[in-house]
Design a protein around this motif. Structure first.
Motif, PDB file in Angstrom:
ATOM      1  N   LEU A   2       2.294 -26.288  -3.800  1.00 37.03           N
ATOM      2  CA  LEU A   2       1.780 -27.598  -4.191  1.00 37.03           C
ATOM      3  C   LEU A   2       0.789 -27.550  -5.347  1.00 37.03           C
ATOM      4  N   GLU A   3       0.288 -26.360  -5.698  1.00 40.77           N
ATOM      5  CA  GLU A   3      -0.737 -26.273  -6.734  1.00 40.77           C
ATOM      6  C   GLU A   3      -0.243 -26.761  -8.092  1.00 40.77           C
ATOM      7  N   SER A   4       1.036 -26.850  -8.321  1.00 38.04           N
ATOM      8  CA  SER A   4       1.552 -27.324  -9.600  1.00 38.04           C
ATOM      9  C   SER A   4       2.109 -28.744  -9.528  1.00 38.04           C
ATOM     10  N   CYS A   5       1.939 -29.395  -8.401  1.00 37.15           N
ATOM     11  CA  CYS A   5       2.464 -30.749  -8.219  1.00 37.15           C
ATOM     12  C   CYS A   5       1.415 -31.803  -8.568  1.00 37.15           C
TER      13      CYS A   5
END
Length: 125
Positions: A2-5
């Motif tokens: 999720l860190e790139s969402c």
């Protein structure tokens, strides 16, 4: 994973028409898309706010959403001219001066929308 969402805020409104008018008149936001269930706003880059109608609006006593700004005083001044009122706090761990609290993260201020949601501005350090 999720860190790139991209994330977006979902805010309740007890009166969606009133909330839409408030976001337009006070924050100068125009709907990006209107659905049967609510209104979607774009607020810079990929940020989004989704307002939806529910009887639960205004019951949360916490900050629901925050904008990162580069000049908190200028942003507050502009919003005050549009009728936004900023909260003042004075209790252990949080004291504001002219509506602004300072901590290790930066300077922040809070206000409520027409539906009672707590929103904030933060000028990061």
């Amino acid at each position: 994973m999720l860190e790139s969402c991209v994330t977006y805020s979902v805010l309740p409104a007890s009166d969606l028409r009133r909330a839409t008018e408030w976001y337009r008149d006070k924050l100068e936001l125009e709907p990006e898309r209107t659905t049967e269930g609510g209104v979607l706003y774009g607020t810079g880059s990929a940020s989004k706010i989704y307002l939806y109608e529910t009887a639960n609006a205004g019951t949360a006593q916490n900050t629901a959403m925050c904008w990162l700004v580069s000049d908190i005083e200028a942003t507050m001044s502009h919003l005050r001219e549009r009728g936004v009122a900023f909260a003042d706090y004075d209790f252990p761990g949080l004291k504001t001066e002219n509506g602004i609290a300072t901590d290790e993260m930066g300077r922040s201020c809070w206000f409520q929308d027409s539906e009672g949601n707590y929103l904030c501005l933060t000028e990061p350090t």
